[in-house]
Design a protein around this motif. Sequence first.
Motif, PDB file in Angstrom:
ATOM      1  N   UNK A  57      48.612  30.213  48.352  1.00  0.00           N
ATOM      2  CA  UNK A  57      49.906  30.405  47.695  1.00  0.00           C
ATOM      3  C   UNK A  57      49.955  31.790  47.065  1.00  0.00           C
ATOM      4  N   UNK A  58      48.886  32.163  46.383  1.00  0.00           N
ATOM      5  CA  UNK A  58      48.817  33.494  45.771  1.00  0.00           C
ATOM      6  C   UNK A  58      48.915  34.586  46.823  1.00  0.00           C
ATOM      7  N   UNK A  59      48.141  34.450  47.892  1.00  0.00           N
ATOM      8  CA  UNK A  59      48.138  35.467  48.954  1.00  0.00           C
ATOM      9  C   UNK A  59      49.510  35.563  49.615  1.00  0.00           C
ATOM     10  N   UNK A  60      50.184  34.439  49.779  1.00  0.00           N
ATOM     11  CA  UNK A  60      51.519  34.442  50.386  1.00  0.00           C
ATOM     12  C   UNK A  60      52.527  35.169  49.508  1.00  0.00           C
ATOM     13  N   UNK A  61      52.470  34.932  48.197  1.00  0.00           N
ATOM     14  CA  UNK A  61      53.360  35.654  47.281  1.00  0.00           C
ATOM     15  C   UNK A  61      53.078  37.157  47.341  1.00  0.00           C
ATOM     16  N   UNK A  83      54.052  36.545  40.524  1.00  0.00           N
ATOM     17  CA  UNK A  83      53.807  35.156  40.949  1.00  0.00           C
ATOM     18  C   UNK A  83      52.428  35.042  41.607  1.00  0.00           C
ATOM     19  N   UNK A  84      52.081  36.018  42.424  1.00  0.00           N
ATOM     20  CA  UNK A  84      50.758  36.021  43.064  1.00  0.00           C
ATOM     21  C   UNK A  84      49.655  36.011  42.015  1.00  0.00           C
ATOM     22  N   UNK A  85      49.788  36.847  41.016  1.00  0.00           N
ATOM     23  CA  UNK A  85      48.770  36.920  39.964  1.00  0.00           C
ATOM     24  C   UNK A  85      48.670  35.595  39.225  1.00  0.00           C
ATOM     25  N   UNK A  86      49.794  34.953  38.978  1.00  0.00           N
ATOM     26  CA  UNK A  86      49.792  33.641  38.325  1.00  0.00           C
ATOM     27  C   UNK A  86      49.010  32.623  39.152  1.00  0.00           C
ATOM     28  N   UNK A  87      49.244  32.611  40.460  1.00  0.00           N
ATOM     29  CA  UNK A  87      48.543  31.653  41.328  1.00  0.00           C
ATOM     30  C   UNK A  87      47.081  32.018  41.498  1.00  0.00           C
ATOM     31  N   UNK A  88      46.760  33.312  41.556  1.00  0.00           N
ATOM     32  CA  UNK A  88      45.343  33.703  41.599  1.00  0.00           C
ATOM     33  C   UNK A  88      44.626  33.229  40.338  1.00  0.00           C
ATOM     34  N   UNK A 105      34.361  35.313  43.922  1.00  0.00           N
ATOM     35  CA  UNK A 105      34.437  36.757  44.163  1.00  0.00           C
ATOM     36  C   UNK A 105      35.689  37.147  44.961  1.00  0.00           C
ATOM     37  N   UNK A 106      36.012  36.363  45.992  1.00  0.00           N
ATOM     38  CA  UNK A 106      37.184  36.660  46.833  1.00  0.00           C
ATOM     39  C   UNK A 106      38.475  36.622  46.009  1.00  0.00           C
ATOM     40  N   UNK A 107      38.630  35.594  45.203  1.00  0.00           N
ATOM     41  CA  UNK A 107      39.843  35.455  44.401  1.00  0.00           C
ATOM     42  C   UNK A 107      39.922  36.552  43.352  1.00  0.00           C
ATOM     43  N   UNK A 108      38.804  36.858  42.723  1.00  0.00           N
ATOM     44  CA  UNK A 108      38.774  37.893  41.699  1.00  0.00           C
ATOM     45  C   UNK A 108      39.163  39.248  42.287  1.00  0.00           C
ATOM     46  N   UNK A 109      38.657  39.561  43.469  1.00  0.00           N
ATOM     47  CA  UNK A 109      39.000  40.831  44.128  1.00  0.00           C
ATOM     48  C   UNK A 109      40.482  40.869  44.497  1.00  0.00           C
ATOM     49  N   UNK A 110      40.992  39.771  45.034  1.00  0.00           N
ATOM     50  CA  UNK A 110      42.407  39.718  45.421  1.00  0.00           C
ATOM     51  C   UNK A 110      43.319  39.805  44.208  1.00  0.00           C
ATOM     52  N   UNK A 111      42.928  39.159  43.134  1.00  0.00           N
ATOM     53  CA  UNK A 111      43.733  39.233  41.911  1.00  0.00           C
ATOM     54  C   UNK A 111      43.751  40.668  41.378  1.00  0.00           C
ATOM     55  N   UNK A 112      42.596  41.319  41.377  1.00  0.00           N
ATOM     56  CA  UNK A 112      42.519  42.712  40.903  1.00  0.00           C
ATOM     57  C   UNK A 112      43.390  43.622  41.768  1.00  0.00           C
ATOM     58  N   UNK A 113      43.393  43.392  43.067  1.00  0.00           N
ATOM     59  CA  UNK A 113      44.231  44.188  43.959  1.00  0.00           C
ATOM     60  C   UNK A 113      45.710  43.942  43.663  1.00  0.00           C
ATOM     61  N   UNK A 114      46.084  42.694  43.477  1.00  0.00           N
ATOM     62  CA  UNK A 114      47.482  42.372  43.158  1.00  0.00           C
ATOM     63  C   UNK A 114      47.893  43.014  41.834  1.00  0.00           C
ATOM     64  N   UNK A 115      46.996  43.012  40.868  1.00  0.00           N
ATOM     65  CA  UNK A 115      47.292  43.644  39.580  1.00  0.00           C
ATOM     66  C   UNK A 115      47.469  45.158  39.743  1.00  0.00           C
ATOM     67  N   UNK A 116      46.656  45.767  40.593  1.00  0.00           N
ATOM     68  CA  UNK A 116      46.777  47.210  40.848  1.00  0.00           C
ATOM     69  C   UNK A 116      48.113  47.517  41.534  1.00  0.00           C
ATOM     70  N   UNK A 117      48.483  46.702  42.501  1.00  0.00           N
ATOM     71  CA  UNK A 117      49.764  46.895  43.197  1.00  0.00           C
ATOM     72  C   UNK A 117      50.921  46.729  42.212  1.00  0.00           C
ATOM     73  N   UNK A 118      50.824  45.725  41.340  1.00  0.00           N
ATOM     74  CA  UNK A 118      51.865  45.506  40.338  1.00  0.00           C
ATOM     75  C   UNK A 118      51.982  46.730  39.423  1.00  0.00           C
TER      76      UNK A 118
END
Length: 156
Positions: free
Chosen positions: A79-83, A116-121, A128-141
């Motif tokens: 769900x996070x990755x889709x957002x 929304x992605x960050x909320x779901x992450x 490790x995978x989720x933490x990296x993806x969340x950090x990337x989403x935060x950087x993009x935001x």
Amino acid sequence: MKILFFFMLLLSSPLSANHDIQALLKKQAQHPNDPLINYNLGVAQYKQSVYQSAAENFQRAYQHAEGNDTIAKQALFNAAKSHEQYGLHLLPDNWQQPEVPVDPLVLDKATKALQEAITWYAKAAQDEKTTKNRALAEKILEELTKKKQGNIVTGK
């Protein structure tokens, strides 16, 4: 186990992805709370870049995955990755470049999708995978926020 089997079936099936989505939508209409159907529909939609619908179905899978931790955990992440992908899909190529204009409404939609992605992450397993993806989403935001501020300063 069923998830992996079906996921592999989707990868190897000669049927069109649209046919897969239509078949899963029919199953979902009959069994709207079935987490496996919702999850697999999300996978099929994600593969077709229908990210908003994919996110909704992963969220639905999570909400109805009582007692099935495997589906629940993967549905949260997906769900996070889709957002995240929805937000990025809205933006033009090279949107980070100062000279590339981005419509303010698109920036707003993309920003909301990344939030929304960050909320779901944050709800997902903190591996490790989720933490990296969340950090990337935060950087993009953060980059989107800077782009929005640049639009305000330049009057775009």
